[in-house]
Scaffold this motif. Structure first.
Motif, PDB file in Angstrom:
ATOM      1  N   GLU A 218     -15.527 148.071  44.324  1.00 31.34           N
ATOM      2  CA  GLU A 218     -15.000 149.322  44.838  1.00 31.34           C
ATOM      3  C   GLU A 218     -14.504 150.266  43.753  1.00 31.34           C
ATOM      4  OE1 GLU A 218     -15.012 150.680  47.802  1.00 31.34           O
ATOM      5  OE2 GLU A 218     -16.118 148.991  48.655  1.00 31.34           O
ATOM      6  N   PHE A 219     -14.070 149.717  42.627  1.00 27.74           N
ATOM      7  CA  PHE A 219     -13.588 150.578  41.545  1.00 27.74           C
ATOM      8  C   PHE A 219     -14.634 151.613  41.167  1.00 27.74           C
ATOM      9  CE2 PHE A 219     -13.849 151.478  36.996  1.00 27.74           C
ATOM     10  CZ  PHE A 219     -12.635 152.115  36.785  1.00 27.74           C
ATOM     11  N   TYR A 220     -15.894 151.182  41.083  1.00 23.79           N
ATOM     12  CA  TYR A 220     -16.953 152.099  40.657  1.00 23.79           C
ATOM     13  C   TYR A 220     -17.174 153.191  41.700  1.00 23.79           C
ATOM     14  CZ  TYR A 220     -18.029 148.672  37.021  1.00 23.79           C
ATOM     15  OH  TYR A 220     -17.960 147.823  35.945  1.00 23.79           O
ATOM     16  N   ALA A 221     -17.106 152.854  42.986  1.00 27.21           N
ATOM     17  CA  ALA A 221     -17.266 153.864  44.023  1.00 27.21           C
ATOM     18  C   ALA A 221     -16.123 154.873  43.972  1.00 27.21           C
ATOM     19  CB  ALA A 221     -17.321 153.204  45.393  1.00 27.21           C
ATOM     20  N   GLU A 222     -14.917 154.378  43.817  1.00 22.54           N
ATOM     21  CA  GLU A 222     -13.756 155.279  43.755  1.00 22.54           C
ATOM     22  C   GLU A 222     -13.831 156.187  42.536  1.00 22.54           C
ATOM     23  OE1 GLU A 222     -10.520 152.572  43.785  1.00 22.54           O
ATOM     24  OE2 GLU A 222     -10.849 151.953  45.878  1.00 22.54           O
ATOM     25  N   ARG A 223     -14.263 155.640  41.418  1.00 20.66           N
ATOM     26  CA  ARG A 223     -14.399 156.445  40.201  1.00 20.66           C
ATOM     27  C   ARG A 223     -15.476 157.507  40.392  1.00 20.66           C
ATOM     28  NH1 ARG A 223     -11.223 157.535  36.097  1.00 20.66           N
ATOM     29  NH2 ARG A 223     -11.141 155.541  35.027  1.00 20.66           N
ATOM     30  N   ALA A 224     -16.593 157.154  40.998  1.00 24.14           N
ATOM     31  CA  ALA A 224     -17.671 158.116  41.227  1.00 24.14           C
ATOM     32  C   ALA A 224     -17.206 159.255  42.116  1.00 24.14           C
ATOM     33  CB  ALA A 224     -18.878 157.412  41.856  1.00 24.14           C
ATOM     34  N   MET A 225     -16.523 158.937  43.198  1.00 24.10           N
ATOM     35  CA  MET A 225     -16.049 159.976  44.120  1.00 24.10           C
ATOM     36  C   MET A 225     -15.029 160.890  43.454  1.00 24.10           C
ATOM     37  SD  MET A 225     -15.841 158.020  47.825  1.00 24.10           S
ATOM     38  CE  MET A 225     -14.963 156.568  47.244  1.00 24.10           C
ATOM     39  N   GLN A 226     -14.122 160.305  42.679  1.00 24.55           N
ATOM     40  CA  GLN A 226     -13.109 161.118  42.003  1.00 24.55           C
ATOM     41  C   GLN A 226     -13.737 162.042  40.968  1.00 24.55           C
ATOM     42  OE1 GLN A 226      -9.681 161.331  42.657  1.00 24.55           O
ATOM     43  NE2 GLN A 226      -9.986 163.122  41.331  1.00 24.55           N
ATOM     44  N   LEU A 227     -14.711 161.534  40.237  1.00 25.65           N
ATOM     45  CA  LEU A 227     -15.359 162.346  39.211  1.00 25.65           C
ATOM     46  C   LEU A 227     -16.152 163.495  39.827  1.00 25.65           C
ATOM     47  CD1 LEU A 227     -16.427 159.525  36.780  1.00 25.65           C
ATOM     48  CD2 LEU A 227     -15.045 161.505  36.154  1.00 25.65           C
ATOM     49  N   PHE A 228     -16.799 163.236  40.952  1.00 30.00           N
ATOM     50  CA  PHE A 228     -17.527 164.323  41.600  1.00 30.00           C
ATOM     51  C   PHE A 228     -16.557 165.362  42.158  1.00 30.00           C
ATOM     52  CE2 PHE A 228     -20.103 166.168  45.160  1.00 30.00           C
ATOM     53  CZ  PHE A 228     -21.000 166.823  44.344  1.00 30.00           C
ATOM     54  N   HIS A 229     -15.429 164.903  42.672  1.00 33.47           N
ATOM     55  CA  HIS A 229     -14.383 165.842  43.091  1.00 33.47           C
ATOM     56  C   HIS A 229     -13.933 166.690  41.903  1.00 33.47           C
ATOM     57  CE1 HIS A 229     -10.726 167.400  44.990  1.00 33.47           C
ATOM     58  NE2 HIS A 229     -10.069 167.025  43.902  1.00 33.47           N
ATOM     59  N   ASN A 230     -13.727 166.050  40.755  1.00 34.94           N
ATOM     60  CA  ASN A 230     -13.321 166.782  39.553  1.00 34.94           C
ATOM     61  C   ASN A 230     -14.386 167.789  39.141  1.00 34.94           C
ATOM     62  OD1 ASN A 230     -11.105 165.121  39.624  1.00 34.94           O
ATOM     63  ND2 ASN A 230     -11.642 163.945  37.790  1.00 34.94           N
ATOM     64  N   TYR A 231     -15.648 167.368  39.219  1.00 35.42           N
ATOM     65  CA  TYR A 231     -16.761 168.257  38.857  1.00 35.42           C
ATOM     66  C   TYR A 231     -16.723 169.513  39.720  1.00 35.42           C
ATOM     67  CZ  TYR A 231     -21.530 170.037  38.385  1.00 35.42           C
ATOM     68  OH  TYR A 231     -22.622 170.843  38.180  1.00 35.42           O
ATOM     69  N   ARG A 232     -16.619 169.330  41.008  1.00 31.08           N
ATOM     70  CA  ARG A 232     -16.614 170.481  41.910  1.00 31.08           C
ATOM     71  C   ARG A 232     -15.407 171.382  41.650  1.00 31.08           C
ATOM     72  NH1 ARG A 232     -17.900 168.577  47.986  1.00 31.08           N
ATOM     73  NH2 ARG A 232     -17.699 170.838  48.244  1.00 31.08           N
ATOM     74  N   LYS A 233     -14.268 170.784  41.404  1.00 31.20           N
ATOM     75  CA  LYS A 233     -13.075 171.569  41.133  1.00 31.20           C
ATOM     76  C   LYS A 233     -13.230 172.370  39.846  1.00 31.20           C
ATOM     77  CE  LYS A 233      -8.068 171.110  40.550  1.00 31.20           C
ATOM     78  NZ  LYS A 233      -6.911 170.186  40.568  1.00 31.20           N
ATOM     79  N   LEU A 234     -13.756 171.727  38.815  1.00 34.18           N
ATOM     80  CA  LEU A 234     -13.878 172.384  37.517  1.00 34.18           C
ATOM     81  C   LEU A 234     -14.847 173.550  37.552  1.00 34.18           C
ATOM     82  CD1 LEU A 234     -13.882 169.186  35.280  1.00 34.18           C
ATOM     83  CD2 LEU A 234     -12.192 171.018  35.157  1.00 34.18           C
ATOM     84  N   ILE A 235     -15.918 173.437  38.337  1.00 33.12           N
ATOM     85  CA  ILE A 235     -16.916 174.507  38.319  1.00 33.12           C
ATOM     86  C   ILE A 235     -16.686 175.568  39.385  1.00 33.12           C
ATOM     87  CG2 ILE A 235     -18.658 172.989  37.307  1.00 33.12           C
ATOM     88  CD1 ILE A 235     -20.042 172.940  40.054  1.00 33.12           C
TER      89      ILE A 235
END
Length: 397
Positions: free
Chosen positions: A140-157
């Motif tokens: 689950e760590f990898y899924a949570e990391r993936a979701m958080q990073l995509f959230h960060n990506y969307r926020k940053l752009i």
């Protein structure tokens, strides 16, 4: 002129792509790029795989980690691939992030930060790496990391004010790159996390590309437009990047394929392909140009007529997917044109893998195999996808 694919032709190409990928491309990078001492991967390699710079690209680390985990998911759960994917993810987790949560662009051999950029592509490629690792491990760590990073990506752009503006309000522009990467990142998360909620974001990016970046008066997909989507008659506004456009075309065609061969998406993807093939294909020497000017004016970038590796990769995928979805022999012919030119000029028959940078006529510009930009991503992705597309086409015989 090729008008169709025979079963024997497909079988020959499938064998070529499979053997090159598994016996040449992937082993080259595993042999030469893995840093067992300080972690991560070293991508700046000479022709024979010798290291020419020890700095490590975070984008490339995420991309190679994604590739290794994807090989586990889509070819076989090979322990070597999974172990190295974890090796890459561990380096990213340990050294990829600044204190503010933004990811670095380049770190040194030991992981010390060298450079950050305003872009959020480190986040996107690390997101797909973690998503693929989740599918391979179910941790689950990898899924949570993936979701958080995509959230960060969307926020940053998407959220204004996070980065200092690149352009003044007198000529505020936006580029197609963040939309393209948004599409493919969300596609990877949807597939590997088995989460259809990403579809809405994918289609919002496609809609913006269609509404703001496609210019029918030029029959071109623009690289940059004004903030309101209008055309900008200056160097940056006139520039075309055929490689990016062909990549966007196949992202859209892939979305059509996984959505029951959606006809409107097929039409959109093939229209972009048709337009940008005419802009990108070099009628005199073959291969895909790097930059063109939409008004036919001189381009300022000195590499505008060079043949880089990655636009050729995207052209192969785009033409194959277009043929799969339409059975139009035009795309079979275009595929054969680009395949023949690429395989005549780019593979290094002596040391393996591919050269990355050629002059317009196909002469070698530099013999290096890797740097901060070129690594194990576009080439192996092309091999894997071409193999898979041709397998699907063959199943129809």
């Amino acid at each position: 002129m090729m008008t169709d694919f025979s079963k024997s032709f497909l079988e020959e190409r499938i064998t070529l792509y499979k053997q090159d990928l598994l016996n040449d491309i992937v082993p080259f990078w595993i042999k030469h790029a893995v840093d067992h001492e300080d972690g991560g991967f070293t991508f700046c390699l000479n022709r024979d795989g010798g290291i020419i710079d020890t700095d490590k690209g975070i984008w490339q680390t995420g991309r190679f980690t994604w590739l290794l985990a994807t090989l586990c998911n889509e070819i076989e759960p090979k322990e070597e691939w999974l172990s190295l994917a974890r090796h890459g993810a561990n380096f990213l987790d340990r050294y990829g992030f600044d204190e503010d949560g933004k990811m670095f662009f380049i770190v040194d051999k030991k992981g010390n930060p060298v450079r950050k950029r305003r872009y959020a592509y480190s986040e996107s490629f690390t997101a797909i790496a973690n998503a693929a690792l989740y599918k391979a491990t179910k941790e689950e760590f990898y899924a949570e990391r993936a979701m958080q990073l995509f959230h960060n990506y969307r926020k940053l752009i998407h959220e204004p004010g996070i980065f200092p503006p690149k352009f003044s309000m007198h000529r505020n522009m936006k580029g197609i790159g963040t939309l393209m990467i948004g599409i493919v990142t969300a596609q990877e998360l949807r597939k590997n996390l088995n989460d259809t909620t990403y579809t809405q974001y994918i289609h919002s990016c496609i809609d913006e590309i269609s509404q703001n970046f496609m210019k029918s008066e030029f029959e071109a997909l623009m690289e940059n437009v004004a903030a309101d989507g209008s055309f900008i008659d200056h160097f940056d506004g006139r520039i075309l990047n055929p490689g990016h456009a062909l990549e966007a075309a196949w992202f859209i065609l892939e979305e059509a394929r996984v959505n029951h061969h959606n006809p409107s998406l097929i039409e959109l993807g093939t229209t972009i392909l048709d337009w940008m093939w005419r802009w990108g294909w070099d009628q005199e020497y073959g291969g895909i140009f790097y930059f063109r000017d939409v008004k036919g004016l001189p381009v300022t970038e000195y590499w505008h007529d060079m043949k880089f590796w990655w636009p050729q990769n995207e052209a192969i995928i785009a033409t194959l997917l277009a043929y799969e979805l339409t059975q139009d022999p035009k795309y079979a012919n275009w595929y054969q044109l680009i395949h023949d030119w690429v395989f005549e000029h780019f593979p290094d028959r002596q040391y393996g893998e591919w050269f990355g940078y050629l002059h317009r006529d196909g002469r070698l510009s530099t013999p290096l195999k890797g740097n901060i930009w070129k690594g194990p991503f576009h080439i192996p992705r092309m091999y894997l996808m071409a193999w898979q597309i041709m397998e699907r086409i063959k199943e129809k015989f």
